[in-house]
Design a protein around this motif. Structure first.
Motif, PDB file in Angstrom:
ATOM      1  N   ALA A 143       0.843  -1.212   0.000  1.00  0.00           N
ATOM      2  CA  ALA A 143       0.000   0.000   0.000  1.00  0.00           C
ATOM      3  C   ALA A 143       0.870   1.251   0.000  1.00  0.00           C
ATOM      4  O   ALA A 143       0.604   2.209  -0.742  1.00  0.00           O
ATOM      5  CB  ALA A 143      -0.937  -0.005   1.206  1.00  0.00           C
ATOM      6  N   VAL A 144       1.922   1.235   0.802  1.00  0.00           N
ATOM      7  CA  VAL A 144       2.838   2.389   0.860  1.00  0.00           C
ATOM      8  C   VAL A 144       3.532   2.570  -0.488  1.00  0.00           C
ATOM      9  O   VAL A 144       3.650   3.697  -0.997  1.00  0.00           O
ATOM     10  CB  VAL A 144       3.864   2.221   2.006  1.00  0.00           C
ATOM     11  CG1 VAL A 144       4.978   3.249   1.914  1.00  0.00           C
ATOM     12  CG2 VAL A 144       3.161   2.300   3.363  1.00  0.00           C
ATOM     13  N   GLU A 145       3.986   1.469  -1.087  1.00  0.00           N
ATOM     14  CA  GLU A 145       4.651   1.549  -2.395  1.00  0.00           C
ATOM     15  C   GLU A 145       3.698   2.110  -3.456  1.00  0.00           C
ATOM     16  O   GLU A 145       4.117   2.898  -4.313  1.00  0.00           O
ATOM     17  CB  GLU A 145       5.185   0.174  -2.802  1.00  0.00           C
ATOM     18  CG  GLU A 145       6.375  -0.263  -1.950  1.00  0.00           C
ATOM     19  CD  GLU A 145       6.803  -1.698  -2.195  1.00  0.00           C
ATOM     20  OE1 GLU A 145       6.300  -2.340  -3.156  1.00  0.00           O
ATOM     21  OE2 GLU A 145       7.639  -2.193  -1.417  1.00  0.00           O
ATOM     22  N   LEU A 146       2.418   1.736  -3.388  1.00  0.00           N
ATOM     23  CA  LEU A 146       1.437   2.260  -4.328  1.00  0.00           C
ATOM     24  C   LEU A 146       1.246   3.765  -4.122  1.00  0.00           C
ATOM     25  O   LEU A 146       1.188   4.534  -5.092  1.00  0.00           O
ATOM     26  CB  LEU A 146       0.096   1.536  -4.174  1.00  0.00           C
ATOM     27  CG  LEU A 146      -1.047   2.048  -5.052  1.00  0.00           C
ATOM     28  CD1 LEU A 146      -0.707   1.875  -6.535  1.00  0.00           C
ATOM     29  CD2 LEU A 146      -2.343   1.340  -4.710  1.00  0.00           C
ATOM     30  N   ILE A 147       1.170   4.182  -2.883  1.00  0.00           N
ATOM     31  CA  ILE A 147       1.010   5.621  -2.590  1.00  0.00           C
ATOM     32  C   ILE A 147       2.200   6.405  -3.140  1.00  0.00           C
ATOM     33  O   ILE A 147       2.031   7.457  -3.766  1.00  0.00           O
ATOM     34  CB  ILE A 147       0.845   5.848  -1.073  1.00  0.00           C
ATOM     35  CG1 ILE A 147      -0.514   5.282  -0.624  1.00  0.00           C
ATOM     36  CG2 ILE A 147       0.964   7.324  -0.720  1.00  0.00           C
ATOM     37  CD1 ILE A 147      -0.668   5.146   0.874  1.00  0.00           C
ATOM     38  N   ASP A 152       4.096  10.001  -8.672  1.00  0.00           N
ATOM     39  CA  ASP A 152       4.906  10.181  -9.879  1.00  0.00           C
ATOM     40  C   ASP A 152       4.020   9.978 -11.112  1.00  0.00           C
ATOM     41  O   ASP A 152       2.850   9.660 -11.005  1.00  0.00           O
ATOM     42  CB  ASP A 152       6.065   9.182  -9.905  1.00  0.00           C
ATOM     43  CG  ASP A 152       7.086   9.469  -8.800  1.00  0.00           C
ATOM     44  OD1 ASP A 152       7.222  10.654  -8.413  1.00  0.00           O
ATOM     45  OD2 ASP A 152       7.716   8.511  -8.325  1.00  0.00           O
ATOM     46  N   ASN A 153       4.623  10.117 -12.276  1.00  0.00           N
ATOM     47  CA  ASN A 153       3.870   9.977 -13.526  1.00  0.00           C
ATOM     48  C   ASN A 153       4.218   8.714 -14.300  1.00  0.00           C
ATOM     49  O   ASN A 153       3.955   8.631 -15.491  1.00  0.00           O
ATOM     50  CB  ASN A 153       4.095  11.199 -14.418  1.00  0.00           C
ATOM     51  CG  ASN A 153       3.433  12.432 -13.838  1.00  0.00           C
ATOM     52  OD1 ASN A 153       2.359  12.335 -13.242  1.00  0.00           O
ATOM     53  ND2 ASN A 153       4.073  13.569 -14.001  1.00  0.00           N
ATOM     54  N   ASN A 154       4.803   7.724 -13.617  1.00  0.00           N
ATOM     55  CA  ASN A 154       5.155   6.486 -14.291  1.00  0.00           C
ATOM     56  C   ASN A 154       3.977   5.507 -14.183  1.00  0.00           C
ATOM     57  O   ASN A 154       3.790   4.830 -13.175  1.00  0.00           O
ATOM     58  CB  ASN A 154       6.421   5.886 -13.679  1.00  0.00           C
ATOM     59  CG  ASN A 154       6.930   4.704 -14.483  1.00  0.00           C
ATOM     60  OD1 ASN A 154       6.153   3.921 -15.017  1.00  0.00           O
ATOM     61  ND2 ASN A 154       8.243   4.591 -14.555  1.00  0.00           N
ATOM     62  N   LYS A 155       3.184   5.486 -15.241  1.00  0.00           N
ATOM     63  CA  LYS A 155       1.960   4.663 -15.263  1.00  0.00           C
ATOM     64  C   LYS A 155       2.281   3.190 -15.042  1.00  0.00           C
ATOM     65  O   LYS A 155       1.573   2.482 -14.323  1.00  0.00           O
ATOM     66  CB  LYS A 155       1.262   4.876 -16.612  1.00  0.00           C
ATOM     67  CG  LYS A 155      -0.007   4.105 -16.790  1.00  0.00           C
ATOM     68  CD  LYS A 155      -0.606   4.415 -18.160  1.00  0.00           C
ATOM     69  CE  LYS A 155      -1.730   3.490 -18.515  1.00  0.00           C
ATOM     70  NZ  LYS A 155      -2.238   3.745 -19.858  1.00  0.00           N
ATOM     71  N   ASN A 156       3.350   2.682 -15.648  1.00  0.00           N
ATOM     72  CA  ASN A 156       3.718   1.278 -15.542  1.00  0.00           C
ATOM     73  C   ASN A 156       4.036   0.890 -14.093  1.00  0.00           C
ATOM     74  O   ASN A 156       3.548  -0.137 -13.600  1.00  0.00           O
ATOM     75  CB  ASN A 156       4.899   0.974 -16.468  1.00  0.00           C
ATOM     76  CG  ASN A 156       5.170  -0.510 -16.571  1.00  0.00           C
ATOM     77  OD1 ASN A 156       4.243  -1.311 -16.683  1.00  0.00           O
ATOM     78  ND2 ASN A 156       6.434  -0.882 -16.533  1.00  0.00           N
ATOM     79  N   LEU A 157       4.839   1.697 -13.412  1.00  0.00           N
ATOM     80  CA  LEU A 157       5.169   1.400 -12.017  1.00  0.00           C
ATOM     81  C   LEU A 157       3.922   1.477 -11.131  1.00  0.00           C
ATOM     82  O   LEU A 157       3.724   0.648 -10.249  1.00  0.00           O
ATOM     83  CB  LEU A 157       6.246   2.357 -11.498  1.00  0.00           C
ATOM     84  CG  LEU A 157       7.653   2.138 -12.062  1.00  0.00           C
ATOM     85  CD1 LEU A 157       8.601   3.225 -11.567  1.00  0.00           C
ATOM     86  CD2 LEU A 157       8.170   0.758 -11.707  1.00  0.00           C
ATOM     87  N   SER A 162      -0.161  -1.419  -8.046  1.00  0.00           N
ATOM     88  CA  SER A 162      -1.591  -1.686  -7.850  1.00  0.00           C
ATOM     89  C   SER A 162      -1.859  -3.187  -7.889  1.00  0.00           C
ATOM     90  O   SER A 162      -2.612  -3.717  -7.065  1.00  0.00           O
ATOM     91  CB  SER A 162      -2.425  -0.995  -8.940  1.00  0.00           C
ATOM     92  OG  SER A 162      -2.271   0.393  -8.891  1.00  0.00           O
ATOM     93  N   ALA A 163      -1.238  -3.868  -8.858  1.00  0.00           N
ATOM     94  CA  ALA A 163      -1.403  -5.322  -8.984  1.00  0.00           C
ATOM     95  C   ALA A 163      -0.836  -6.033  -7.756  1.00  0.00           C
ATOM     96  O   ALA A 163      -1.452  -6.978  -7.236  1.00  0.00           O
ATOM     97  CB  ALA A 163      -0.714  -5.813 -10.259  1.00  0.00           C
ATOM     98  N   ASP A 164       0.326  -5.584  -7.263  1.00  0.00           N
ATOM     99  CA  ASP A 164       0.921  -6.193  -6.068  1.00  0.00           C
ATOM    100  C   ASP A 164       0.001  -6.051  -4.856  1.00  0.00           C
ATOM    101  O   ASP A 164      -0.167  -6.985  -4.077  1.00  0.00           O
ATOM    102  CB  ASP A 164       2.277  -5.547  -5.750  1.00  0.00           C
ATOM    103  CG  ASP A 164       3.363  -5.935  -6.742  1.00  0.00           C
ATOM    104  OD1 ASP A 164       3.157  -6.887  -7.520  1.00  0.00           O
ATOM    105  OD2 ASP A 164       4.426  -5.272  -6.733  1.00  0.00           O
TER     106      ASP A 164
END
Length: 194
Positions: A143-147, A152-157, A162-164
């Protein structure tokens, strides 16, 4: 009156909401009565030679909404509300159809399968063995990594995080003895009340 003279009659099961054909099974008079009494689809299994309620193992039941009898009174069309994927392989139908939005059900079955088989080389099994505290901690980390990625603007990351998060949430639900359908039911009920 349904014609059970031949013993078994074919039963087509259709999703009551989408009209998608889900599966085909067979009923004898006893399976039909049990289906009516319990409001869940019960078949006569030709391979097991016994009554078999769809979902008795997976808990992915087919809740009966309507039953239609054909003109010859020897075939049934059951309109049902599925409580999860229909096929034992995780797909929405027995014809390997998967609605992309229902892939979570398929993933949920994969998680259950890895745990059931106690695959020592499986990340899922290893995490589950560590217990609720570690699973919750891992979900918090994701959750923290998603926040962080959302700033940022890196859609892929962002999508990968989000998947994780979603993946680890499914593991937590499994550990708690719950399913994604339980969450969906709450969201649907909230929507209906609004």
């Amino acid at each position: 009156m349904i014609n059970f003279k031949k013993g078994l009659i074919p039963v087509i099961v259709q999703d009551s909401k989408t009209d998608k054909v889900l599966m085909l099974g067979y009923m004898n008079q006893e399976a039909y009565k049990k289906s009516i009494d319990e409001k869940k689809v019960t078949f006569y299994s030709r391979s097991k030679k016994r009554l078999w309620t769809k979902g008795e193992i997976s808990k992915n039941y087919l809740f009966i909404k309507d039953i239609l009898v054909d003109c010859d009174k020897d075939t049934l069309l059951i309109k049902a509300k599925p409580s999860g994927p229909i096929c034992h392989k995780g797909s929405d139908t027995c014809w390997k159809e998967i609605n992309n939005k229902n892939f979570l059900f398929c993933l949920e079955n994969i998680i259950s399968d890895r745990i059931k088989k106690k695959q020592e080389n499986s990340y899922i099994y290893q995490l589950l063995k560590k217990g609720i505290n570690r699973i919750s901690q891992k979900l918090g980390e994701e959750a923290v990594e998603l926040i962080i990625e959302s700033k940022d603007n890196n859609k892929n990351l962002f999508l990968n995080e989000s998947a994780d998060l979603l993946f680890h949430y499914l593991i937590l639900l499994k550990k708690k003895g719950l399913k994604i359908q339980d969450v969906i039911n709450i969201l649907e009920n909230r929507h209906l009340k609004s």
